[in-house]
Design an enzyme around this catalytic site. Structure first.
Site, PDB file in Angstrom:
ATOM      1  N   CYS A  45       0.838  -1.192   0.000  1.00 40.70           N
ATOM      2  CA  CYS A  45       0.000   0.000   0.000  1.00 40.70           C
ATOM      3  C   CYS A  45       0.876   1.247   0.000  1.00 40.70           C
ATOM      4  CB  CYS A  45      -0.909  -0.011   1.231  1.00 40.70           C
ATOM      5  SG  CYS A  45      -2.086   1.369   1.271  1.00 40.70           S
ATOM      6  N   ASP A  72       0.376   3.792   1.684  1.00 42.88           N
ATOM      7  CA  ASP A  72       0.311   4.400   3.010  1.00 42.88           C
ATOM      8  C   ASP A  72       1.728   4.612   3.556  1.00 42.88           C
ATOM      9  OD1 ASP A  72       0.091   4.611   5.968  1.00 42.88           O
ATOM     10  OD2 ASP A  72      -2.030   4.191   5.620  1.00 42.88           O
ATOM     11  N   ARG A  80       2.817   4.824   6.405  1.00 44.14           N
ATOM     12  CA  ARG A  80       3.119   4.098   7.639  1.00 44.14           C
ATOM     13  C   ARG A  80       3.527   2.651   7.377  1.00 44.14           C
ATOM     14  NH1 ARG A  80      -2.603   4.915  10.231  1.00 44.14           N
ATOM     15  NH2 ARG A  80      -3.057   4.367   8.060  1.00 44.14           N
ATOM     16  N   HIS A 140      -2.487  -3.826   4.948  1.00 46.10           N
ATOM     17  CA  HIS A 140      -2.339  -3.470   6.359  1.00 46.10           C
ATOM     18  C   HIS A 140      -3.707  -3.150   6.952  1.00 46.10           C
ATOM     19  CE1 HIS A 140      -2.848   0.969   5.915  1.00 46.10           C
ATOM     20  NE2 HIS A 140      -2.445   0.704   4.686  1.00 46.10           N
ATOM     21  N   CYS A 196      -6.419   0.306   6.688  1.00 48.46           N
ATOM     22  CA  CYS A 196      -6.146   0.869   5.365  1.00 48.46           C
ATOM     23  C   CYS A 196      -7.251   1.843   4.955  1.00 48.46           C
ATOM     24  CB  CYS A 196      -6.033  -0.257   4.337  1.00 48.46           C
ATOM     25  SG  CYS A 196      -5.734   0.304   2.656  1.00 48.46           S
TER      26      CYS A 196
END
Length: 194
Positions: free
Chosen positions: A25, A27, A29, A81, A84
């Site tokens: 992803c 993202d 993080r 994750h 999400c």
């Protein structure tokens, strides 16, 4: 870096032999190298919203082709994750931009395939967690449907396909699905002239 290791950049400039392709992803993080503890040159990375393997995504397919056919990776990991934003957005009826709506539609298709199980879960976070896991599984299956993977399986018995979900709250990787080389897929998607 040079203070700690004088030859670091020289090695980096001449080395790219990763054994892994990471499809994760976007993202911020969820950085592949931090999660896996790998160094530069050890993992080839592609990221998009909700770690999707979309059969019309030329960017993803070019990365997959390069990783499998030129870098000769042994493993392809699809890593989602929990928590999400793409998964959570796809579970709503909210309209976003046209492009984002088209992308999220792919996740909505996963939801539709598993709606009976997902709709039975009242807790929204737990429902999203299950959709995250099911989405990872479906994306691994989408990898197996490509001629890129099927050709490598037939000719070189690699790569292994892995579906993981990373926990933002605890840092634990949850392996949810695997497909070793030559795994069975629906005959409709099997190429016989590889």
């Amino acid at each position: 870096m040079v203070q700690d290791d004088a030859g670091y950049f020289d090695r980096l400039a001449h080395l790219q032999k990763p054994e892994f392709l990471w499809i994760g992803c976007s993202d911020s993080r969820v950085p592949a190298d931090k999660i896996t503890g790998t160094q530069p040159g050890e993992i080839f990375v592609h990221r998009n919203i909700a770690n999707m393997v979309v059969h019309t995504d030329v960017n993803l397919l070019s990365v997959l082709d390069f990783a499998v056919n030129h870098l000769k990776v042994q493993h392809v990991i699809v890593c989602g994750h929990y928590g999400c934003g793409g998964i959570n957005a796809a579970m709503t009826n909210q309209s976003y931009s046209q492009v984002l709506n088209m992308w999220l539609r792919n996740i909505k298709d996963v939801y539709r395939l598993h709606s009976k199980d997902l709709d039975a879960i009242e807790d929204k976070e737990k429902r999203a967690d299950l959709l995250t896991e099911l989405n990872v599984k479906e994306q691994v299956i989408h990898l197996a449907k490509t001629s890129i993977i099927q050709r490598a399986w037939k000719n070189e018995q690699r790569p292994f396909l892995h579906g993981w979900v990373y926990g933002l709250k605890d840092g634990i990787i949850n392996p949810v699905f695997e497909m070793p080389p030559q795994s069975e897929i629906d005959d409709l998607y099997t190429y016989d002239n590889l």
